[in-house]
Design a protein around this motif. Structure first.
Motif: not given
Ligand SMILES: Cc1cc2nc3c(=O)[nH]c(=O)nc-3n(C[C@H](O)[C@H](O)[C@H](O)COP(=O)(O)O)c2cc1C
Ligand code: SF4
Ligand code: FES
Lengths: 452, 182
Positions: B89, B130-131, A342-344, A250-253, A257-258, B92-93, A94-95
């Motif tokens: 991450p 991951c972004g 990490i967003v779900m 910020v990653s995921g849904q 993201p960025g 999830l994509r 996530g980083t």
């Protein structure tokens, strides 16, 4: 965007995405680069350390320990050489912030490191970079040789009597090399088995059993800005005990993201997700957020967090109200860790999400401690079985009991990093775990992505 | 020193350059292993022995590194090595779909090398980008936002040897040198 949402304040990433800026020394000098190295060299090393202490800057690698305080712990009486290591392993899922710094503005890191080296009296400095950053290592090598030619690094820096070489060292794909004592073992040419601490921290017995400071890339870059502004001024950015900016990854849904750099505490998790990152995909709702890299405890979208902050103020937050700094996510029972959010959304199968995380930790355990090695393996196996049609109602409790047997019983904090996700996922989403056993549909919902 | 493992002069001189950078020779182990592996594709027993001698260590001191670190190899990957990120991450994509597409297109199972030695595929843990997942690394270049569907076109270009010249896929590394924002 709602009216009250603050703007990014880019200090560390100021030039990262400027089309007129490259990672070469010319651009850095044009923007006043290495001026702060000169300023630091006009001070006494102890004064530099004092400024960093005054700034209150906390480590950006995960634990959030004040950098100035860490430097104070250095054993200077032993007479042994002192080493400085930049932790550029960036391995917490996530980083992806240190990557941006090293690829796009490497001289900022080098200046921060040489100021730090001078302040602590380091004999030699290393950048331990993960091996997947092939080009990153080459960019750093080239930047170091540019800096050496200009007298900012290496022999007799700025014509002073102080010399310090800076060496780029590549890892080889193991997450545990991000843990500072595992990193030190790895840099010594050994397997990265973390060392037992306390009693001896790297500041006393580190590389080659010599006093050693390990700091994260972003932390070391901050040193350069602390010298520019002065510790006092720097400490006014952000909030008390949460000074400076932070780069949130910020990653995921989410729609956008960025990486986003904000003053600590200037916005909430909700503002970041819904305003800055454009919210979720149409028709989706928020299910869960991991706020500080995959090791941090997951937060459930409809949870309430209440209690008393360190300064005595009472709080009662929903997930979206959590202030983004060091103390906010901590008060909500998790942590800001490395800044990886990490967003779900509601399409996520939460058991699969946990199984994905468990597979990571099972793969990355160094294997020294039985509870971690075996526990992470069993958590992976149980959660994987649950996701392939073999879930049982008692699995939730079984997982919790395995996690409990890891936490607090291991050499390094990887044990907690592996146990916390399972503990929090299972406790907070118990219904999802039970449902997996009782009435899980045979077919996957086409909107729900496979996670394991 | 006996050059029984056939390293190029370039690699040998890089090794001679890197070893003295460290206060203790053993510290250079990973960097020397990387240099050897970059040239030979893997570090076999003979290479382990050679590296150990070069650093005044026992072969086991090198072997234990090769067998621990995920990126060190006793056998080479294929001529083109594709890495897909597996961690949450990216998953999830859609990275599980990405990996499946590559398995199908390249005709090789994840973790393996194709029979002709041309391709290999690895489903790896977080690659720190991951972004912009799903993240794919081909050899040393990083490509972003490669979901299962996009991967079809990507794999076709890769197989045709046209990935580098394609405007559809610009690597993270290349977008830097062009000074573009990414
Ligand atoms: C399992 C584990 C993995 C870690 N990975 C990283 C990492 O990738 N990068 C990093 O800077 N710190 C990482 N850390 C934290 C380091 O041990 C150390 O606290 C940090 O580098 C200190 O720098 P700071 O004080 O500037 O944050 C990790 C810690 C643990 C327990
Ligand atoms: S806790 Fe896990 S990773 Fe840390 S030393 Fe023990 S086995 Fe290794
Ligand atoms: S999870 Fe894929 S790059 Fe981090």
């Amino acid at each position: 965007m709602s009216v009250s949402t603050p703007k990014e304040r880019r200090i560390i990433l100021k030039h990262a995405d400027d089309p007129n800026y490259s990672n070469r020394i010319g651009c850095y000098l044009r923007e006043g680069g290495y001026g702060n190295l000169k300023k630091a060299f006009s001070m006494q090393p102890e004064e530099v350390g004092e400024e960093v202490l005054k700034s209150g800057v906390r480590g950006r690698g995960g634990a959030g320990f004040p950098a100035g305080m860490k430097w104070k712990f250095l054993d200077r009486k032993s007479g042994k050489p002192i080493y400085l290591i930049c932790n550029a392993d960036e391995s917490e899922p996530g980083t992806f912030k240190d990557r941006q710094i090293m690829y796009k503005d490497p001289h900022q890191l080098i200046e921060g490191m040489m100021i730090t080296a001078f302040a602590i009296g380091a004999k030699q400095a290393f950048i331990y970079i993960r091996a997947e950053f092939h080009e990153g290592a080459r960019i750093l090598e080239r930047a170091i040789s540019e800096a050496k030619k200009a007298g900012f690094c290496g022999n007799k820096i700025l014509d002073s009597e102080y010399s310090c070489d800076l060496v780029v060292h590549r890892g080889a794909g193991a997450y545990i090399c991000g843990e500072e004592t595992g990193l030190i073992e790895s840099l010594e040419g050994k397997r990265p088995n973390p060392r037992i601490k306390p009693p001896y921290f790297p500041a006393v017995l580190g590389l080659y059993q010599c006093p050693t400071i390990v700091n994260n890339v972003e932390t070391l870059c901050n040193v350069r800005h602390i010298i520019e502004m002065g510790g006092e001024e720097f400490s006014k950015i952000g909030k008390p005990n949460n000074t400076g900016t932070r780069i949130w990854c910020v990653s995921g849904q989410v729609m956008k993201p960025g990486y986003y750099e904000f003053e600590c505490g200037s916005l909430t998790l909700g503002q970041l997700i819904f305003d800055i990152c454009g919210g979720l995909r149409p028709g989706r709702s928020l299910k869960a957020v991991i706020p500080g890299g995959s090791s941090a405890k997951v937060l459930r979208a409809d949870e309430r967090f209440s209690g008393t902050l360190k300064d005595g103020t009472e709080f009662d937050w929903g997930l979206e109200d959590i202030p983004l700094d060091f103390d906010g996510p901590m008060a909500a029972g998790s942590m800001s860790g490395s800044g990886g959010i990490i967003v779900m959304d509601d399409t996520v199968d939460i058991v699969e999400a946990m199984a994905n995380v468990n597979a990571f930790y099972a793969h990355e355990s160094c294997g020294q401690c039985t509870p971690c090695r075996e526990g992470s393996l069993w958590m992976r196996k149980i959660s994987q079985r649950m996701c392939s049609g073999g879930a049982r109602e008692e699995d939730a409790d079984l997982l919790l009991s395995v996690a409990k047997q890891i936490e607090g019983r291991t050499i390094c904090a990887f044990g907690e990093a592996a146990a916390w996700p399972t503990q929090s996922f299972v406790t907070k989403f118990k219904d999802d775990f039970i449902r997996k056993a009782t009435d899980s549909p045979k077919e996957r919902d086409p909107k729900s992505l496979q996670l394991i | 020193m006996d050059n029984s493992i056939n390293l190029s002069d370039d690699t040998l001189s890089k090794i001679d350059e890197v070893v003295p950078k460290y206060p203790e020779k053993r510290s250079a182990a990973l960097m020397v292993i990387h240099l050897v592996q970059d040239e030979l594709g893997a570090v076999d027993d003979a290479s382990c022995e050679w590296i150990a001698r070069r650093l005044e260590l026992q072969p086991i001191n090198i072997k234990e590194l090769i067998t621990f670190y995920p990126m060190l190899r006793e056998k080479p990957w294929g001529r083109k090595h594709v890495r897909v990120c597996r961690t949450l991450p990216c998953a999830l994509r859609g990275s599980y779909g990405t990996c499946k597409t590559f398995e199908k297109k390249l005709g090789v199972k994840e973790g393996h090398v194709s029979e002709d030695g041309e391709y290999s595929l690895e489903f790896m843990e977080c690659l720190a980008d991951c972004g912009q997942g799903p993240v794919v690394i081909v050899d040393e270049k990083t490509y972003e936002n490669i979901d299962g569907k996009t991967a079809e076109k990507f794999a076709d270009l890769l197989i045709d040897g046209k990935l580098d010249e394609s405007d559809d896929f610009n690597s993270y590394e290349d977008s830097l040198t062009q000074g573009t924002k990414n």
